[in-house]
Design a protein around this motif. Sequence first.
Motif, mmCIF file in Angstrom:
data_model
loop_
_atom_site.group_PDB
_atom_site.id
_atom_site.type_symbol
_atom_site.label_atom_id
_atom_site.label_comp_id
_atom_site.label_asym_id
_atom_site.label_seq_id
_atom_site.Cartn_x
_atom_site.Cartn_y
_atom_site.Cartn_z
ATOM 1 N N GLN A 29 0.841 -1.206 0.000
ATOM 2 C CA GLN A 29 0.000 0.000 0.000
ATOM 3 C C GLN A 29 0.874 1.253 0.000
ATOM 4 O O GLN A 29 0.630 2.201 -0.770
ATOM 5 C CB GLN A 29 -0.916 -0.003 1.220
ATOM 6 N N ASP A 30 1.886 1.267 0.855
ATOM 7 C CA ASP A 30 2.769 2.435 0.950
ATOM 8 C C ASP A 30 3.540 2.675 -0.353
ATOM 9 O O ASP A 30 3.743 3.824 -0.758
ATOM 10 C CB ASP A 30 3.777 2.249 2.092
ATOM 11 N N GLN A 31 3.947 1.611 -1.000
ATOM 12 C CA GLN A 31 4.824 1.739 -2.165
ATOM 13 C C GLN A 31 4.072 1.903 -3.488
ATOM 14 O O GLN A 31 4.613 2.471 -4.436
ATOM 15 C CB GLN A 31 5.752 0.512 -2.248
ATOM 16 N N TYR A 32 2.822 1.425 -3.553
ATOM 17 C CA TYR A 32 2.138 1.419 -4.844
ATOM 18 C C TYR A 32 0.806 2.155 -4.859
ATOM 19 O O TYR A 32 0.186 2.271 -5.920
ATOM 20 C CB TYR A 32 1.968 -0.030 -5.334
ATOM 21 N N GLY A 33 0.363 2.677 -3.724
ATOM 22 C CA GLY A 33 -0.796 3.558 -3.693
ATOM 23 C C GLY A 33 -2.021 3.016 -4.400
ATOM 24 O O GLY A 33 -2.546 1.949 -4.051
ATOM 25 N N GLN A 34 -2.490 3.715 -5.426
ATOM 26 C CA GLN A 34 -3.704 3.331 -6.127
ATOM 27 C C GLN A 34 -3.565 2.000 -6.870
ATOM 28 O O GLN A 34 -4.571 1.366 -7.200
ATOM 29 C CB GLN A 34 -4.106 4.427 -7.124
ATOM 30 N N LEU A 35 -2.332 1.590 -7.116
ATOM 31 C CA LEU A 35 -2.102 0.305 -7.780
ATOM 32 C C LEU A 35 -1.873 -0.832 -6.787
ATOM 33 O O LEU A 35 -1.543 -1.950 -7.185
ATOM 34 C CB LEU A 35 -0.890 0.402 -8.712
ATOM 35 N N ALA A 36 -2.072 -0.564 -5.500
ATOM 36 C CA ALA A 36 -1.737 -1.543 -4.469
ATOM 37 C C ALA A 36 -2.526 -2.840 -4.625
ATOM 38 O O ALA A 36 -1.962 -3.937 -4.531
ATOM 39 C CB ALA A 36 -1.952 -0.949 -3.079
ATOM 40 N N ASP A 37 -3.824 -2.752 -4.857
ATOM 41 C CA ASP A 37 -4.629 -3.971 -4.985
ATOM 42 C C ASP A 37 -4.170 -4.817 -6.171
ATOM 43 O O ASP A 37 -4.101 -6.047 -6.084
ATOM 44 C CB ASP A 37 -6.112 -3.624 -5.136
ATOM 45 N N ASP A 38 -3.845 -4.149 -7.272
ATOM 46 C CA ASP A 38 -3.350 -4.873 -8.439
ATOM 47 C C ASP A 38 -1.984 -5.487 -8.152
ATOM 48 O O ASP A 38 -1.703 -6.628 -8.548
ATOM 49 C CB ASP A 38 -3.244 -3.934 -9.645
ATOM 50 N N LEU B 103 2.321 0.903 -14.016
ATOM 51 C CA LEU B 103 3.316 0.688 -12.975
ATOM 52 C C LEU B 103 4.487 1.660 -13.166
ATOM 53 O O LEU B 103 4.924 1.893 -14.298
ATOM 54 C CB LEU B 103 3.828 -0.753 -13.056
ATOM 55 N N PRO B 104 5.001 2.250 -12.091
ATOM 56 C CA PRO B 104 6.161 3.145 -12.211
ATOM 57 C C PRO B 104 7.306 2.470 -12.964
ATOM 58 O O PRO B 104 7.515 1.254 -12.855
ATOM 59 C CB PRO B 104 6.538 3.432 -10.757
ATOM 60 N N THR B 105 8.047 3.266 -13.704
ATOM 61 C CA THR B 105 9.034 2.744 -14.652
ATOM 62 C C THR B 105 10.038 1.788 -14.027
ATOM 63 O O THR B 105 10.325 0.720 -14.584
ATOM 64 C CB THR B 105 9.795 3.913 -15.315
ATOM 65 N N LYS B 106 10.587 2.152 -12.863
ATOM 66 C CA LYS B 106 11.621 1.297 -12.260
ATOM 67 C C LYS B 106 11.067 -0.082 -11.913
ATOM 68 O O LYS B 106 11.711 -1.109 -12.178
ATOM 69 C CB LYS B 106 12.205 1.971 -11.011
ATOM 70 N N ALA B 107 9.879 -0.114 -11.335
ATOM 71 C CA ALA B 107 9.278 -1.398 -10.975
ATOM 72 C C ALA B 107 8.887 -2.182 -12.223
ATOM 73 O O ALA B 107 9.071 -3.406 -12.281
ATOM 74 C CB ALA B 107 8.058 -1.172 -10.084
ATOM 75 N N LEU B 108 8.371 -1.502 -13.233
ATOM 76 C CA LEU B 108 7.962 -2.181 -14.461
ATOM 77 C C LEU B 108 9.172 -2.781 -15.178
ATOM 78 O O LEU B 108 9.118 -3.920 -15.661
ATOM 79 C CB LEU B 108 7.227 -1.217 -15.393
ATOM 80 N N ASN B 109 10.261 -2.044 -15.238
ATOM 81 C CA ASN B 109 11.459 -2.555 -15.891
ATOM 82 C C ASN B 109 11.962 -3.830 -15.214
ATOM 83 O O ASN B 109 12.468 -4.749 -15.870
ATOM 84 C CB ASN B 109 12.562 -1.499 -15.886
ATOM 85 N N GLU B 110 11.824 -3.883 -13.896
ATOM 86 C CA GLU B 110 12.306 -5.049 -13.155
ATOM 87 C C GLU B 110 11.357 -6.237 -13.242
ATOM 88 O O GLU B 110 11.787 -7.394 -13.205
ATOM 89 C CB GLU B 110 12.533 -4.675 -11.683
ATOM 90 N N GLY B 111 10.054 -5.970 -13.352
ATOM 91 C CA GLY B 111 9.079 -7.050 -13.255
ATOM 92 C C GLY B 111 8.318 -7.391 -14.517
ATOM 93 O O GLY B 111 7.470 -8.294 -14.503
ATOM 94 N N LYS B 112 8.599 -6.712 -15.617
ATOM 95 C CA LYS B 112 7.806 -6.910 -16.836
ATOM 96 C C LYS B 112 7.828 -8.341 -17.359
ATOM 97 O O LYS B 112 6.774 -8.870 -17.743
ATOM 98 C CB LYS B 112 8.278 -5.944 -17.929
ATOM 99 N N PRO B 113 8.967 -9.030 -17.396
ATOM 100 C CA PRO B 113 8.944 -10.413 -17.903
ATOM 101 C C PRO B 113 7.996 -11.320 -17.117
ATOM 102 O O PRO B 113 7.258 -12.122 -17.695
ATOM 103 C CB PRO B 113 10.395 -10.870 -17.769
ATOM 104 N N GLN B 114 7.993 -11.176 -15.786
ATOM 105 C CA GLN B 114 7.122 -12.012 -14.966
ATOM 106 C C GLN B 114 5.658 -11.588 -15.092
ATOM 107 O O GLN B 114 4.753 -12.437 -15.080
ATOM 108 C CB GLN B 114 7.568 -11.958 -13.508
ATOM 109 N N LEU B 115 5.421 -10.288 -15.216
ATOM 110 C CA LEU B 115 4.048 -9.812 -15.436
ATOM 111 C C LEU B 115 3.490 -10.373 -16.745
ATOM 112 O O LEU B 115 2.342 -10.835 -16.803
ATOM 113 C CB LEU B 115 4.023 -8.283 -15.479
ATOM 114 N N GLU B 116 4.282 -10.328 -17.790
ATOM 115 C CA GLU B 116 3.832 -10.833 -19.082
ATOM 116 C C GLU B 116 3.645 -12.351 -19.046
ATOM 117 O O GLU B 116 2.733 -12.887 -19.693
ATOM 118 C CB GLU B 116 4.830 -10.441 -20.168
#
Length: 485
Positions: free
Chosen positions: A318-327, A397-410
Motif C-alpha cells: 500500500q505504501d509503495q504502490y498507492g492506487q495500484l496496491a490492490d493490483d 506501474l512506475p518505470t523502475k518497478a515495471l522494468n524489473e518485473g515486466k517479464p514475470q508480469l507478461e
Amino acid sequence: MKMKLFLLAMASLALIFQLPLSAQADNGPEIKLRGVVEGFYGTPWNHAQRLDMLSFMASQKLNAYIYAPKDDEFHRKFWRQPYPADKYQELAELTQKAKKLNIDIIFAVSPGNDIDFNPPGCYDDRAAMVNKLMAMYDIGIRHFALFFDDIPTLNAKGQAEFVNWINDNFIKTRPDIAPLILVPTEYHLHQMAPNGQVTEYTKTLANSLQNDIMVLYTGSEVCPDGLKLDTVRAVNQLYGKKMGIWWNYPVSDYMKEKLALGPVDKLDKRLTNKDIFAFFINPMEKPELSKIAIATGADFALNPADYDEKVAWDQAIQDQYGQLADDMKIFANHSQRLENNWAHIGRRDAPELRSMYFGLWKLVEAKNTIPKMAMLDKLTENNKTRARAISRLLKSLPTKALNEGKPQLEQLQRMTEAEKYALLILQDKTTKKQRTECFAKFREIKEQIAANESTAKISEESLGKFINDFDGWYGAKSEEMNSND
C-alpha cells in the motif's frame, strides 16, 4: 540530572561508533543493527540505486547497510587492489549520504578465494587488507566486515589468525571504529553441526576468534523455511556469544527468473535483541521490487514480538504502490516462494487459488455438476480480476518497478489467458467445435509459457500446476473421445 548525563554519554558513544542511538540500546524491542546487505551474486546495484535504497531504508527505520556485492571484482576477485578513482568517489558520496540519514555503512571484503595464511605471503595479504580498509576509513567509514563464505576450502585456524590480526592491528587501534563483523565459511547451522555434531572448522573458529568479533549466519540452512528461536540459541551456544542474522530473502540469485515479492516469513516472534545483535536482509538484483520484502523485514527487526507478516506485507505494498496496491498484491501473491533442492523460503504462491483448484478437481472427478459450476464461476471471476490487474500494471506501474518485473508480469498474463480457455472448456457450455478451438488456443499459449520459462517463472505450484494438470487431463480425455468416435 543523572539521567541527562547518561543520555549525553550514550549519544557520545553513538557518535564515536557511527551508529544511531537506537542501535546502541538494548532496552527496547528493536534489533540493534537492522538493515540491508548487498550480498547477492549478479550485477551489482549502481550508484543511483544505492543512494535511492539508503533513502528508502531511512524511511523504514533501518540503520545499517553492508556493502558486499559478490560480483564487484574489487570486493572479491581483486580484493587486494584499490578501487578506481570514480568508484572510490561513489563510495565516498554513499558514505556521506548514509551519515546524513543516520545509517551505518559497513564495508566488507571477501578475500577467501586466494588469501595466503602462511608466511611469508600472509604478511603481504595482511598489509593489503589494512590498505584496503584504510582507504575506506579515509572517506568516513567506521564499520568493517570480512567474509569467508562460499569458498572451496575450510581453514578455521588461518581465518581466525588473520581476522584476529586485523582486529588487533587495524580495528582496535582506532577507537572510533565499531566491532569487526565476520561471515564464516560454515554459515548455517546444518553446516556447523550436521546431525548435531559440531564440525572441526566451526569448533576451531568459535574457540579461536576474539570475543568482540561479531559473527553473521543465515539460520538453519542457506535459505531456510523460517527462523526458530531454538536455531538461534543453538548457534549462540556454539560460538559462546550473541550472533547476527543474514536473511536470504528476497535474494534470488540462484533463481533469477523468479521474483521474491512476499514478506519475510516464519520468523520466531520470541526472538529479541538479547538473542541476535543484527538482522540483515539480502535483496534481489532488482532493488525496486526488493523493497516489499525489505519493508516487512524492517517491521520484524523493529519489534519481533508484534510482527504480523500479512499486515506488514499489505502495508508495504500500500505504501509503495498507492492506487495500484490492490493490483500489485495480486501480482505479488503469485510470486513469493523460492524453492529448489536446497532453498525453501518464502510464502507459497497464491495459496487460495491453489486450494480452489484442488477442490475443483475433486468435484470434476466426482461429477458433482452444481458445486462444480459454482466453483468455476468463482475461478472465472478470479481470472477476470487478475487479467484486469495485470493490464493496469503493465500500463501504469512506475518505470523502475515495471522494468524489473515486466517479464514475470507478461508471463502471468500468458498463464491467465491459458487459464481462461481451460475454464471455458470446463464450463461444459461449449460445443465440441468450440472446445477444440479453445484447447488449440490453450496449447498455443502453453507453448509460449514454456518458451519464456528460462527468463520468467511465476506461480509454478498454483496457476502453473493447474495449467499442467488441465493439459494432461483434457489431452487424455480428448484422445479417449476421439478413439470412441
